[in-house]
Design an enzyme around this catalytic site. Structure first.
Site, mmCIF file in Angstrom:
data_model
loop_
_atom_site.group_PDB
_atom_site.id
_atom_site.type_symbol
_atom_site.label_atom_id
_atom_site.label_comp_id
_atom_site.label_asym_id
_atom_site.label_seq_id
_atom_site.Cartn_x
_atom_site.Cartn_y
_atom_site.Cartn_z
ATOM 1 N N HIS A 13 0.849 -1.194 0.000
ATOM 2 C CA HIS A 13 0.000 0.000 0.000
ATOM 3 C C HIS A 13 0.887 1.247 0.000
ATOM 4 C CE1 HIS A 13 -4.064 1.830 0.999
ATOM 5 N NE2 HIS A 13 -3.237 2.862 1.157
ATOM 6 N N HIS A 15 1.259 4.920 -2.341
ATOM 7 C CA HIS A 15 0.812 5.789 -3.428
ATOM 8 C C HIS A 15 2.030 6.439 -4.082
ATOM 9 C CE1 HIS A 15 -3.518 5.667 -2.449
ATOM 10 N NE2 HIS A 15 -3.084 5.496 -1.206
ATOM 11 N N HIS A 190 -9.858 1.279 -0.791
ATOM 12 C CA HIS A 190 -9.719 1.998 0.473
ATOM 13 C C HIS A 190 -11.068 1.995 1.208
ATOM 14 C CE1 HIS A 190 -6.022 3.318 -1.321
ATOM 15 N NE2 HIS A 190 -5.754 4.208 -0.393
ATOM 16 N N GLU A 193 -11.056 3.657 6.994
ATOM 17 C CA GLU A 193 -10.054 4.599 7.496
ATOM 18 C C GLU A 193 -10.807 5.736 8.177
ATOM 19 O OE1 GLU A 193 -6.276 7.311 5.904
ATOM 20 O OE2 GLU A 193 -7.807 6.648 4.489
ATOM 21 N N ASP A 270 1.756 4.053 3.060
ATOM 22 C CA ASP A 270 0.737 4.915 2.476
ATOM 23 C C ASP A 270 1.348 6.083 1.690
ATOM 24 O OD1 ASP A 270 -1.873 5.609 1.896
ATOM 25 O OD2 ASP A 270 -2.336 6.408 3.883
ATOM 26 N N ASP A 271 1.644 7.186 2.361
ATOM 27 C CA ASP A 271 2.256 8.385 1.770
ATOM 28 C C ASP A 271 3.388 8.831 2.701
ATOM 29 O OD1 ASP A 271 0.050 8.870 -0.336
ATOM 30 O OD2 ASP A 271 -1.080 8.878 1.536
#
Length: 325
Positions: A13, A15, A190, A193, A270-271
């Site tokens: 996961h 991005h 997604h 969350e 994630d980021d």
């Protein structure tokens, strides 16, 4: 003390644009004569205070990634970061409505450039997951799915959906996922969350085998049991959840409880530059908070590989890096 950085890792996961180093984004902006007002703080980090500001900052930074050459540079930079963290296999989210603005020809050029970028970092086995941006609506999501299906890259192995989770319900995007499913792409979405258990339940109607985040399923015991029974993998990103205020601390995060309940999961970032995290720091926090050791990480990496969208030959080749004890 264990050096978690050198441990082999699987990341499912991540991005692409969200992993862009701030130095690269500043460089691209300078090359184009673009002023990115409000994107960086005084020390050069991405600047945001809440989820709405995070999305705004993210899209502003992404706007300078315009050409296939930019996409190639970005893939190379992101994979170099992954290699430093010990990643041996990664699946990266890419979006046709960001890379090429939804134009078929431009998207094909960006995708080819991304594929070329992976050649610069061969130590990280790389696959891509094409994603729809939820808040652009069901029609563009279906278009994103068609673009994914039409792609000729052997590295594009999955389809998913990111963006604002609270926009419509996942079921509103059934057409997009049906298109991708019929073409044999792996499916993830997604959910769970910022949306609660109902968001997870809605995503499950799309026929996914994985969920991005999914951690708020913990609020519904029956749902947790269903995820365990169906072996739906949660692509968990604890550092991201804490940075965005979904949970207040590592001790409050449900990753350990979900694991003990038999829900398959993996650890991702994630980021990462937005949340000031790395896979190494995620592993260190899991060790410090829940006592995870090498065997625990090897186990969750084997689980990640089992749920990865790659071919069986790749899975078999990488599996010995994560021995069972």
């Amino acid at each position: 003390m264990t050096d978690w950085r050198t441990l082999p890792k699987v990341e499912l996961h991540l991005h692409l644009e969200g992993a862009a180093p701030p130095t690269l984004i500043r460089s691209l902006a300078e090359e184009q004569g673009v002023t990115l007002t409000g994107v960086f703080d005084d020390v050069g980090h991405y600047h945001w205070n809440d989820f709405a500001e995070f999305l705004k900052c993210y899209m502003a930074a992404t706007a300078v990634i315009k050409t296939p050459g930019h996409s190639k540079r970005l893939v190379e930079e992101v994979l170099r970061q992954s290699a430093v963290q010990g990643v041996v296999y990664t699946e990266i989210f890419i979006a046709p409505h960001i890379s090429g603005g939804g134009d078929r020809v431009a998207w094909a050029e960006h995708l080819a450039a991304m594929e070329e970028g992976t050649l610069s970092v061969p130590e990280v086995e790389t696959r891509f997951i094409s994603t729809a941006i939820r808040n652009l609506g069901p029609e563009k999501a279906a278009d994103a799915a068609r673009l994914a299906v039409e792609a000729t890259s052997p590295l594009l192995v999955g389809f998913g959906m990111g963006g604002e989770e609270r926009y419509l319900t996942a079921a509103d995007f059934a057409q997009a996922f049906a298109i991708a499913r019929e073409a044999g792409l792996g499916l993830t979405c997604h959910a769970g969350e910022f949306g609660g258990p109902e968001s997870v339940r809605s995503a499950l109607t799309l026929g996914v085998s994985r969920l991005g985040h999914g951690v708020r399923a913990i609020e519904d015991t029956d749902l947790v049991n269903e995820l365990a029974d169906r072996q739906i993998l949660l692509e968990t990103n604890p550092g991201s959840n804490i940075a965005l205020g979904v949970y207040s601390s590592w001790a409050d995060h449900p990753v350990q409880t979900l694991r003990e309940a038999g829900v398959p999961l993996c650890i991702s970032t994630d980021d990462p530059p937005y949340f000031h995290t790395t896979l190494t720091s995620e592993y260190a926090h899991l060790n410090e908070t829940f006592g995870w050791e090498r065997a625990d990480f090897d186990a969750q990496n084997r689980t990640a590989l089992a749920h990865a969208f790659c071919d069986d030959a790749t899975r078999t080749r990488l599996l010995p890096l994560f021995p069972e004890t």
